[in-house]
Write a protein that holds these residues in place. Structure first.
Motif, PDB file in Angstrom:
ATOM      1  N   ASP A   1       4.220   7.568   5.330  1.00 47.60           N
ATOM      2  CA  ASP A   1       3.925   8.972   5.633  1.00 47.60           C
ATOM      3  C   ASP A   1       2.431   9.184   5.848  1.00 47.60           C
ATOM      4  OD1 ASP A   1       6.601   9.547   5.413  1.00 47.60           O
ATOM      5  OD2 ASP A   1       6.459  10.379   3.385  1.00 47.60           O
ATOM      6  N   PHE A   2       1.619   8.560   5.008  1.00 44.32           N
ATOM      7  CA  PHE A   2       0.173   8.699   5.176  1.00 44.32           C
ATOM      8  C   PHE A   2      -0.286   8.079   6.486  1.00 44.32           C
ATOM      9  CE2 PHE A   2      -4.108   6.871   4.825  1.00 44.32           C
ATOM     10  CZ  PHE A   2      -4.846   8.033   4.623  1.00 44.32           C
ATOM     11  N   ASN A   3       0.186   6.885   6.766  1.00 47.20           N
ATOM     12  CA  ASN A   3      -0.230   6.202   7.997  1.00 47.20           C
ATOM     13  C   ASN A   3       0.151   7.005   9.239  1.00 47.20           C
ATOM     14  OD1 ASN A   3      -1.348   4.086   6.543  1.00 47.20           O
ATOM     15  ND2 ASN A   3       0.453   2.760   6.753  1.00 47.20           N
ATOM     16  N   ASN A   4       1.293   7.692   9.163  1.00 47.74           N
ATOM     17  CA  ASN A   4       1.739   8.496  10.311  1.00 47.74           C
ATOM     18  C   ASN A   4       1.039   9.853  10.383  1.00 47.74           C
ATOM     19  OD1 ASN A   4       3.540   6.505  11.115  1.00 47.74           O
ATOM     20  ND2 ASN A   4       5.260   7.385   9.978  1.00 47.74           N
ATOM     21  N   SER A   5       0.346  10.227   9.305  1.00 49.35           N
ATOM     22  CA  SER A   5      -0.265  11.559   9.256  1.00 49.35           C
ATOM     23  C   SER A   5      -1.624  11.619   9.952  1.00 49.35           C
ATOM     24  CB  SER A   5      -0.430  12.011   7.801  1.00 49.35           C
ATOM     25  OG  SER A   5      -1.468  11.280   7.145  1.00 49.35           O
ATOM     26  N   GLN A   6      -2.201  10.466  10.273  1.00 45.12           N
ATOM     27  CA  GLN A   6      -3.515  10.430  10.904  1.00 45.12           C
ATOM     28  C   GLN A   6      -3.646   9.097  11.652  1.00 45.12           C
ATOM     29  OE1 GLN A   6      -5.649   7.908   9.282  1.00 45.12           O
ATOM     30  NE2 GLN A   6      -3.687   7.538   8.256  1.00 45.12           N
ATOM     31  N   GLU A   7      -4.727   8.937  12.399  1.00 42.72           N
ATOM     32  CA  GLU A   7      -4.844   7.788  13.289  1.00 42.72           C
ATOM     33  C   GLU A   7      -6.028   6.885  12.963  1.00 42.72           C
ATOM     34  OE1 GLU A   7      -5.051   9.390  17.220  1.00 42.72           O
ATOM     35  OE2 GLU A   7      -2.932  10.030  17.239  1.00 42.72           O
ATOM     36  N   GLU A   8      -6.765   7.190  11.907  1.00 46.26           N
ATOM     37  CA  GLU A   8      -7.974   6.418  11.626  1.00 46.26           C
ATOM     38  C   GLU A   8      -7.785   5.337  10.565  1.00 46.26           C
ATOM     39  OE1 GLU A   8      -7.992   9.860  11.423  1.00 46.26           O
ATOM     40  OE2 GLU A   8      -8.674  10.085  13.503  1.00 46.26           O
ATOM     41  N   ILE A   9      -6.780   5.502   9.700  1.00 44.22           N
ATOM     42  CA  ILE A   9      -6.654   4.623   8.532  1.00 44.22           C
ATOM     43  C   ILE A   9      -5.253   4.026   8.485  1.00 44.22           C
ATOM     44  CG2 ILE A   9      -6.822   4.489   6.010  1.00 44.22           C
ATOM     45  CD1 ILE A   9      -8.548   7.063   6.162  1.00 44.22           C
ATOM     46  N   GLU A  10      -5.174   2.754   8.152  1.00 47.10           N
ATOM     47  CA  GLU A  10      -3.894   2.058   7.973  1.00 47.10           C
ATOM     48  C   GLU A  10      -3.883   1.474   6.560  1.00 47.10           C
ATOM     49  OE1 GLU A  10      -0.106   0.634   9.336  1.00 47.10           O
ATOM     50  OE2 GLU A  10      -1.551   1.884  10.409  1.00 47.10           O
ATOM     51  N   VAL A  11      -2.963   1.951   5.731  1.00 45.25           N
ATOM     52  CA  VAL A  11      -2.853   1.459   4.357  1.00 45.25           C
ATOM     53  C   VAL A  11      -1.790   0.382   4.283  1.00 45.25           C
ATOM     54  CG1 VAL A  11      -2.285   2.071   1.972  1.00 45.25           C
ATOM     55  CG2 VAL A  11      -3.631   3.636   3.383  1.00 45.25           C
ATOM     56  N   GLN A  12      -2.100  -0.690   3.593  1.00 44.72           N
ATOM     57  CA  GLN A  12      -1.140  -1.751   3.320  1.00 44.72           C
ATOM     58  C   GLN A  12      -0.966  -1.873   1.808  1.00 44.72           C
ATOM     59  OE1 GLN A  12      -2.466  -5.340   5.263  1.00 44.72           O
ATOM     60  NE2 GLN A  12      -2.444  -4.410   7.310  1.00 44.72           N
ATOM     61  N   HIS A  13       0.246  -2.187   1.396  1.00 42.37           N
ATOM     62  CA  HIS A  13       0.590  -2.222  -0.030  1.00 42.37           C
ATOM     63  C   HIS A  13       0.629  -3.654  -0.525  1.00 42.37           C
ATOM     64  CE1 HIS A  13       3.898  -1.576  -3.305  1.00 42.37           C
ATOM     65  NE2 HIS A  13       2.687  -1.570  -3.844  1.00 42.37           N
ATOM     66  N   THR A  14      -0.125  -3.935  -1.585  1.00 42.77           N
ATOM     67  CA  THR A  14      -0.050  -5.224  -2.266  1.00 42.77           C
ATOM     68  C   THR A  14       0.513  -5.008  -3.663  1.00 42.77           C
ATOM     69  OG1 THR A  14      -1.918  -6.154  -1.052  1.00 42.77           O
ATOM     70  CG2 THR A  14      -1.340  -7.219  -3.123  1.00 42.77           C
ATOM     71  N   TYR A  15       1.652  -5.629  -3.919  1.00 42.23           N
ATOM     72  CA  TYR A  15       2.247  -5.569  -5.256  1.00 42.23           C
ATOM     73  C   TYR A  15       1.664  -6.700  -6.102  1.00 42.23           C
ATOM     74  CZ  TYR A  15       5.489  -6.705  -8.982  1.00 42.23           C
ATOM     75  OH  TYR A  15       6.014  -7.016 -10.195  1.00 42.23           O
ATOM     76  N   VAL A  16       1.145  -6.348  -7.277  1.00 41.03           N
ATOM     77  CA  VAL A  16       0.635  -7.330  -8.232  1.00 41.03           C
ATOM     78  C   VAL A  16       1.348  -7.082  -9.554  1.00 41.03           C
ATOM     79  CG1 VAL A  16      -1.406  -8.331  -9.332  1.00 41.03           C
ATOM     80  CG2 VAL A  16      -1.614  -7.243  -7.078  1.00 41.03           C
ATOM     81  N   PRO A  17       1.973  -8.079 -10.162  1.00 43.63           N
ATOM     82  CA  PRO A  17       2.754  -7.848 -11.383  1.00 43.63           C
ATOM     83  C   PRO A  17       1.940  -7.203 -12.487  1.00 43.63           C
ATOM     84  CG  PRO A  17       3.204 -10.028 -10.498  1.00 43.63           C
ATOM     85  CD  PRO A  17       2.060  -9.478  -9.702  1.00 43.63           C
ATOM     86  N   TRP A  18       2.661  -6.451 -13.311  1.00 41.23           N
ATOM     87  CA  TRP A  18       2.050  -5.697 -14.408  1.00 41.23           C
ATOM     88  C   TRP A  18       1.122  -6.562 -15.258  1.00 41.23           C
ATOM     89  CZ3 TRP A  18       1.249  -1.043 -16.448  1.00 41.23           C
ATOM     90  CH2 TRP A  18       1.008  -0.924 -17.818  1.00 41.23           C
TER      91      TRP A  18
END
Length: 453
Positions: A79-96
């Motif tokens: 949703d954030f990435n589609n809300s604007q055109e300047e920033i692309e967020v990528q998700h990195t999962y790191v265990p607790w």
């Protein structure tokens, strides 16, 4: 750096331990072998945009990798990435179990994530050690006023705001309405004081010979002694300035009260009840073996999923005595920008999105977490996504924030719990008297504060 790393690791272990203040239930993720990001690869944290107009890429670290939470995280990112055109967020999962130390190592190496979810009660420690970027220059009045006061305060250090609160929790009383009726108690009138709790428990106890088929209530099934100390004092037993309130009448009363209940039921009964919590799908509360207990309010999710036929009620923590206050405890998480992140302003734009009304409401409805955005939390309490029981519990969560304290770790005694908890445990096990144990705990903690000033 080594000293700070040790403090953070100790803090996290203490926060997650059953005997101490706990980070919000339902928010913690178990360890997993998953190490990839949302797109299947570890995100490149090179967040600087090129001069050719390419998007800024942000690497967002969380420990939310479960089947329940990860899709919600990824939908928010989309949703954030589609809300604007300047920033692309990528998700990195790191265990607790790894995320905190890996974050520190990445900061030391000069290649930190751009945004990370971290513990709220240790924000000031990380800020003091220069492990976070201050956000004050980006935060406007609307954003600063989104959050519960105690959560916003926990993000402040030296007049700067270092993170935005994301979610929190609170401890409440769960009770079995059917067992209340069987015992001749009004199921719509739960106990309000410790004395009433004892009276109700006596009526709810079902004893078979020398053993108990049902116990009414035992204070240390669910929380630790520190919650009841907080409840009795109306504040933590050490404040942010390092003032210690352990060898005091309310704390003496707390331990004597706990020991009275322990001796009533006996060690074997309590051990047996606690061991049954290993089965999350049919724990002793769902099975009717305990009539009342204090839990993180997120416990409702277990009841919803595995105890559908249980007729239960919820209430604030009983107060020590009338007028003392129904004080409870909360933890939670923040979104922050690690020190050295390449584009703090872009990182902040994403953090602001994480904490806006719509995102927080979406998180609340899909995870049953108490979100930090007050208006979103109040909207969630009335959400049609929840059943009537869910609305009741969530409404109490919101209301209970008026009684809920956070316990930011004081800078003059950041690892205080590791020193004090063994003494508290020794009192509960009756290896140490209440008088001698609390005198020792007071002295030990005062010495730590003095050495760190």
């Amino acid at each position: 750096m080594k000293k700070y790393l040790l403090l953070i690791v100790m803090s996290i272990l203490l926060l997650s331990a059953c005997g101490g203040f706990q980070i919000g239930g339902g928010s913690e993720e178990p360890a997993s072998t998953e190490t990839d990001n949302a797109s299947g690869d570890t995100a490149d944290s090179g967040s600087e945009a090129s001069g050719s107009g390419e998007k800024i890429t942000l690497d967002f670290w969380t420990f939310w990798g479960s089947e329940q939470r990860r899709p919600i995280v990824d939908q928010i990112i989309e949703d954030f990435n589609n809300s604007q055109e300047e920033i692309e967020v990528q998700h990195t999962y790191v265990p607790w179990g790894d995320i905190w130390t890996k974050n520190l190592a990445a900061i030391a190496a000069g290649d930190p994530p751009d945004v990370i979810i971290n513990d709220i009660n240790t924000v000031k420690l990380r800020a003091q050690e220069g492990q976070m970027e201050p956000l004050t220059e980006f935060v406007d009045e609307e954003v600063q006023n989104r959050f519960y006061d105690q959560m916003a305060e926990a993000t402040m250090f030296d007049g700067e705001m270092y993170a935005l609160p994301f979610n929190t929790d609170t401890q409440i009383l769960f009770y079995n309405k059917d067992l209340f009726e069987e015992a001749g108690l009004d199921p719509e009138d739960p106990p309000s004081t410790w004395a009433e709790m004892e009276e109700y428990a006596a009526a709810l106890d079902v004893q078979e010979g020398e053993s108990y088929e049902t116990i009414g209530f035992y204070p240390l099934i669910g929380p630790g002694s520190d919650l009841w100390m907080l409840n009795a004092l109306g504040e933590n037993y050490i404040d942010e300035e390092g003032n210690v309130s352990i060898d005091t009448e309310p704390v003496h009363d707390t331990f004597n009260w706990i020991l009275e209940q322990k001796n009533k039921y006996g060690e074997n009964t309590i051990t047996s009840i606690n061991s049954q919590f290993e089965n999350a799908q049919q724990d002793p509360f769902m099975a009717g073996n305990i009539a009342m207990m204090v839990q993180n309010a997120n416990y409702y999710v277990q009841l919803r999923d595995f105890g559908q036929d249980l007729n239960f009620g919820v209430a604030p923590l009983p107060e020590k005595e009338e007028g003392n206050g129904h004080t409870s405890w909360g933890g939670g998480f923040v979104a922050e920008v690690p020190s050295g992140a390449k584009n703090p302003e872009a990182s902040y734009q994403f953090i602001e999105f994480l904490t806006n009304h719509d995102t927080q409401l979406y998180w609340a409805e899909n995870n049953f977490d108490l979100v930090a955005n007050q208006e979103a939390a109040m909207a969630a309490a009335e959400s049609e996504e929840f059943s009537e029981a869910g609305q009741e519990v969530y409404s109490l969560m919101v209301e209970n924030m008026d009684n809920t304290l956070l316990t930011p770790q004081p800078l003059v005694a950041p690892d205080y719990a590791s020193t004090i908890n063994p003494t508290f445990e020794s009192i509960i096990s009756e290896d140490t008297t209440v008088e001698a144990g609390l005198e020792k705990a007071q002295s030990d903690l005062e010495r730590i504060v003095e050495n760190n000033r």
